[in-house]
Scaffold this active site. Structure first.
Site, PDB file in Angstrom:
ATOM      1  CD  GLN A 264      -0.020  74.371 -23.192  1.00  0.00           C
ATOM      2  OE1 GLN A 264      -0.178  73.197 -23.527  1.00  0.00           O
ATOM      3  NE2 GLN A 264      -0.745  75.343 -23.733  1.00  0.00           N
TER       4      GLN A 264
ATOM      5  N   GLY B 126      -3.415  76.404 -22.775  1.00  0.00           N
ATOM      6  CA  GLY B 126      -3.676  75.070 -22.235  1.00  0.00           C
ATOM      7  C   GLY B 126      -5.142  74.899 -21.864  1.00  0.00           C
TER       8      GLY B 126
ATOM      9  CG  ASP C  75       9.052  79.680 -21.344  1.00  0.00           C
ATOM     10  OD1 ASP C  75       9.301  78.531 -21.746  1.00  0.00           O
ATOM     11  OD2 ASP C  75       8.054  80.325 -21.693  1.00  0.00           O
TER      12      ASP C  75
ATOM     13  CG  HIS D 105       8.133  78.552 -25.756  1.00  0.00           C
ATOM     14  ND1 HIS D 105       8.074  78.953 -27.067  1.00  0.00           N
ATOM     15  CD2 HIS D 105       8.195  79.696 -25.024  1.00  0.00           C
ATOM     16  CE1 HIS D 105       8.077  80.282 -27.115  1.00  0.00           C
ATOM     17  NE2 HIS D 105       8.157  80.754 -25.898  1.00  0.00           N
TER      18      HIS D 105
ATOM     19  CE1 TYR E  95      -2.306  68.770 -13.759  1.00  0.00           C
ATOM     20  CE2 TYR E  95      -3.528  70.344 -12.427  1.00  0.00           C
ATOM     21  CZ  TYR E  95      -3.492  69.235 -13.267  1.00  0.00           C
ATOM     22  OH  TYR E  95      -4.674  68.606 -13.602  1.00  0.00           O
ATOM     23  N   GLY E  96       0.644  74.298 -14.316  1.00  0.00           N
ATOM     24  CA  GLY E  96       0.177  75.690 -14.405  1.00  0.00           C
ATOM     25  C   GLY E  96      -0.953  75.813 -15.399  1.00  0.00           C
TER      26      GLY E  96
ATOM     27  CB  SER F 225     -24.093  96.210 -44.960  1.00  0.00           C
ATOM     28  OG  SER F 225     -23.054  97.010 -44.427  1.00  0.00           O
TER      29      SER F 225
ATOM     30  CD  GLU G 128     -20.572  94.220 -35.000  1.00  0.00           C
ATOM     31  OE1 GLU G 128     -21.084  95.234 -34.470  1.00  0.00           O
ATOM     32  OE2 GLU G 128     -20.525  94.040 -36.231  1.00  0.00           O
TER      33      GLU G 128
ATOM     34  CD  GLU H  26     -20.140  99.319 -33.927  1.00  0.00           C
ATOM     35  OE1 GLU H  26     -19.823  98.552 -34.846  1.00  0.00           O
ATOM     36  OE2 GLU H  26     -21.315  99.424 -33.523  1.00  0.00           O
TER      37      GLU H  26
HETATM   38  N1  LIG Z   1       0.327  79.078 -21.083  1.00  0.00           N
HETATM   39  C1  LIG Z   1       0.056  78.488 -22.233  1.00  0.00           C
HETATM   40  O1  LIG Z   1      -1.095  78.208 -22.563  1.00  0.00           O
HETATM   41  C2  LIG Z   1       1.163  78.058 -23.157  1.00  0.00           C
HETATM   42  C3  LIG Z   1       0.887  77.806 -24.529  1.00  0.00           C
HETATM   43  C4  LIG Z   1       1.869  77.237 -25.334  1.00  0.00           C
HETATM   44  C5  LIG Z   1       3.125  76.977 -24.791  1.00  0.00           C
HETATM   45  N2  LIG Z   1       3.390  77.275 -23.472  1.00  0.00           N
HETATM   46  C6  LIG Z   1       4.701  76.927 -22.925  1.00  0.00           C
HETATM   47  O2  LIG Z   1       4.494  75.852 -22.001  1.00  0.00           O
HETATM   48  C7  LIG Z   1       5.424  75.944 -20.913  1.00  0.00           C
HETATM   49  C8  LIG Z   1       4.681  76.031 -19.597  1.00  0.00           C
HETATM   50  O3  LIG Z   1       3.996  77.258 -19.578  1.00  0.00           O
HETATM   51  P1  LIG Z   1       2.764  77.542 -18.592  1.00  0.00           P
HETATM   52  O4  LIG Z   1       2.198  78.859 -19.033  1.00  0.00           O
HETATM   53  O5  LIG Z   1       1.898  76.351 -18.528  1.00  0.00           O
HETATM   54  O6  LIG Z   1       3.544  77.722 -17.230  1.00  0.00           O
HETATM   55  P2  LIG Z   1       3.049  78.440 -15.876  1.00  0.00           P
HETATM   56  O7  LIG Z   1       3.553  79.839 -15.841  1.00  0.00           O
HETATM   57  O8  LIG Z   1       1.587  78.234 -15.774  1.00  0.00           O
HETATM   58  O9  LIG Z   1       3.850  77.619 -14.765  1.00  0.00           O
HETATM   59  C9  LIG Z   1       3.801  76.209 -14.688  1.00  0.00           C
HETATM   60  C10 LIG Z   1       4.196  75.727 -13.319  1.00  0.00           C
HETATM   61  O10 LIG Z   1       5.481  76.189 -12.953  1.00  0.00           O
HETATM   62  C11 LIG Z   1       5.509  76.130 -11.531  1.00  0.00           C
HETATM   63  N3  LIG Z   1       6.641  76.945 -11.083  1.00  0.00           N
HETATM   64  C12 LIG Z   1       6.837  78.281 -11.298  1.00  0.00           C
HETATM   65  N4  LIG Z   1       7.998  78.672 -10.729  1.00  0.00           N
HETATM   66  C13 LIG Z   1       8.537  77.553 -10.170  1.00  0.00           C
HETATM   67  C14 LIG Z   1       9.743  77.302  -9.475  1.00  0.00           C
HETATM   68  N5  LIG Z   1      10.619  78.268  -9.238  1.00  0.00           N
HETATM   69  N6  LIG Z   1       9.965  76.047  -9.044  1.00  0.00           N
HETATM   70  C15 LIG Z   1       9.092  75.044  -9.288  1.00  0.00           C
HETATM   71  N7  LIG Z   1       7.947  75.218  -9.958  1.00  0.00           N
HETATM   72  C16 LIG Z   1       7.680  76.459 -10.396  1.00  0.00           C
HETATM   73  C17 LIG Z   1       4.152  76.669 -11.106  1.00  0.00           C
HETATM   74  O11 LIG Z   1       3.806  76.148  -9.843  1.00  0.00           O
HETATM   75  C18 LIG Z   1       3.246  76.120 -12.203  1.00  0.00           C
HETATM   76  O12 LIG Z   1       2.604  74.938 -11.791  1.00  0.00           O
HETATM   77  C19 LIG Z   1       6.274  77.183 -21.224  1.00  0.00           C
HETATM   78  O13 LIG Z   1       7.405  76.738 -21.946  1.00  0.00           O
HETATM   79  C20 LIG Z   1       5.381  78.025 -22.109  1.00  0.00           C
HETATM   80  O14 LIG Z   1       6.068  78.918 -22.945  1.00  0.00           O
HETATM   81  C21 LIG Z   1       2.436  77.805 -22.657  1.00  0.00           C
HETATM   82 MG   LIG Z   2       4.250  81.871 -25.993  1.00  0.00          MG
END
Ligand SMILES: NC(=O)c1ccc[n+]([C@@H]2O[C@H](COP(=O)([O-])OP(=O)(O)OC[C@H]3O[C@@H](n4cnc5c(N)ncnc54)[C@H](O)[C@@H]3O)[C@@H](O)[C@H]2O)c1
Ligand SMILES: [Mg+2]
Ligand SMILES: CC(C)(O)[C@@H](O)C(=O)O
Ligand SMILES: [Mg+2]
Length: 357
Positions: A41, A153, A100, A124, A38-39, A270, A248, A244
């Site tokens: 995405q 997200g 990741d 991803h 729950y980060g 312009s 903008e 600038e």
């Molecule tokens: N951030 C974005 O907006 C975005 C956009 C497109 C795709 N993605 C992909 O979505 C996926 C999730 O990315 P994100 O940025 O939402 O992730 P994030 O870095 O926000 O982490 C998500 C969750 O991982 C948990 N976490 C981290 N380390 C942990 C561990 N060792 N054990 C258990 N939980 C752990 C954290 O508590 C967090 O809730 C990735 O594959 C990323 O590449 C992200």
């Molecule tokens: Mg990326």
């Protein structure tokens, strides 16, 4: 699928017309979609799925800030918010939305719960495309697919709430059940995508790593900083240099590009600006094209993925990263940006507004 002509090249894409929400609800009927993490995405995708009438649960480690945020967002412990292991057990579709790096660490636990017929979902291509580096090799009897929203997200949720959508790519890596394509398209619609375009895991990760290092983040910061510094070195005030260079762009011109394209934005400036911008686009193109070639080659060779894995696995990685992010935060340009944003009329303190009445 809708056949759309993109500048002379035809592509099949999926829109809400071909795959309406009621079809997505039908396909996902009987499924339990478990959002693991729950980060950034996690919140966007889980809340959009929930509001779209899909049966969703969240798995998050506890105690953590993300767990508390999930509770604040209305997820109920023991009802639809669980430990990661319990959510993995309950889910029929496992949306692997840990960072990741954490996906690599948690993989042995996840794998244990991937029984036949489940779906493993990513946002991803990283984990699977670089399986030689991540060790993520899903069992043969589960579906493996991705929906990768092309944006943060945070925007995925904001646009959904506004009745809009962020485009996403989708890919099926493994179809064990014969239903993988319908399942992943239903999820793509359910998470609030605009239109969906097809890709592969390797193409998704290669383009995504290029984009975020390039025009989406790395290149734009480099370009902003270079122009800001030149203006400042030549005696322009922070206010003038920031307006600038950044304000903008984000407040006036980029929204025009978003609405109608760069060609239309040019047409609405312009003739002086048009002449200069037409003359100077080529030197900038020539200066940066070799950098983009170098970046793409580095991504393609797996160097960028390896760097990311290596840096994330260092014990002091968080402190080192924070130090670099702090440098950005404390740079004069972004300090000036905070001052400029505070002066936007919509951000002015309410007392001032009252004084105006
Ligand atoms: N951030 C974005 O907006 C975005 C956009 C497109 C795709 N993605 C992909 O979505 C996926 C999730 O990315 P994100 O940025 O939402 O992730 P994030 O870095 O926000 O982490 C998500 C969750 O991982 C948990 N976490 C981290 N380390 C942990 C561990 N060792 N054990 C258990 N939980 C752990 C954290 O508590 C967090 O809730 C990735 O594959 C990323 O590449 C992200
Ligand atoms: Mg990326
Ligand atoms: C939001 C981005 C940059 O598109 C995504 O790719 C990420 O990794 O956060
Ligand atoms: Mg991206």
């Amino acid at each position: 699928m809708a056949l759309i002509n993109f500048g002379g090249v035809e592509e099949n894409v999926v829109t809400r017309d071909e795959f309406p929400l009621n079809k997505a609800q039908e396909v996902l009927n009987g499924e339990t979609v478990a959002i693991i993490g729950y980060g950034v995405q996690g919140p966007g995708q889980s809340l959009n799925l929930r509001d779209n009438g899909i049966n969703v649960i969240v798995g998050q480690r506890q105690p953590s800030r993300s767990w508390d945020r999930a509770v604040e967002d209305g997820w109920e412990p023991g009802v639809n918010l669980f430990s990661i292991e319990e959510a993995l057990e309950r889910g029929t579709i496992i949306c692997y939305l840990l960072s990741d790096a954490a996906q690599i660490q948690l993989w042995p636990t996840v794998k244990k719960h991937l029984t036949a017929g489940k779906m493993l979902y990513f946002s991803h291509g990283f984990g699977v495309a670089y399986s030689d580096k991540t060790g993520i090799v899903p069992p043969a009897d589960v579906d493996v697919a991705l929906v990768a929203p092309k944006g943060s997200g945070t925007s995925l949720r904001r646009l959904f709430v506004e009745g809009k959508g962020l485009n996403s790519s989708f890919a099926v890596h493994q179809d064990a059940t014969g239903k993988a394509r319908d399942r992943i398209l239903a999820l793509g619609i359910g998470v609030g995508s605009g239109y969906l375009f097809e890709t592969t895991f390797i193409k998704e990760v290669t383009s995504d790593l290029t984009g975020e290092r390039g025009t989406l983040m790395g290149a734009i910061q480099g370009l902003f900083q270079a122009q800001y510094e030149v203006l400042r070195a030549n005696g322009h005030s922070p206010s003038e240099a920031f307006n600038e260079t950044v304000e903008e762009a984000t407040q006036s011109l980029y929204p025009l590009i978003a609405e109608n394209g760069m060609d239309w934005m040019y047409a609405n400036c312009s003739t002086t600006a048009q002449r200069g911008a037409l003359d100077w686009k080529d030197p900038f193109y020539e200066a940066t094209k070799p950098v983009f070639e170098k970046l793409y080659a580095s991504v393609k060779a797996g160097i960028e993925a390896q760097k990311s894995i290596d840096s994330n696995s260092q014990s002091d990685y968080r402190e080192k990263l924070q130090k670099e992010l702090d440098e950005l935060h404390n740079s004069e340009m972004w300090q000036a940006g905070r001052a400029v944003r505070a002066l936007r009329p919509e951000n002015a303190p309410s007392v001032k507004k009252e004084e105006l009445v």
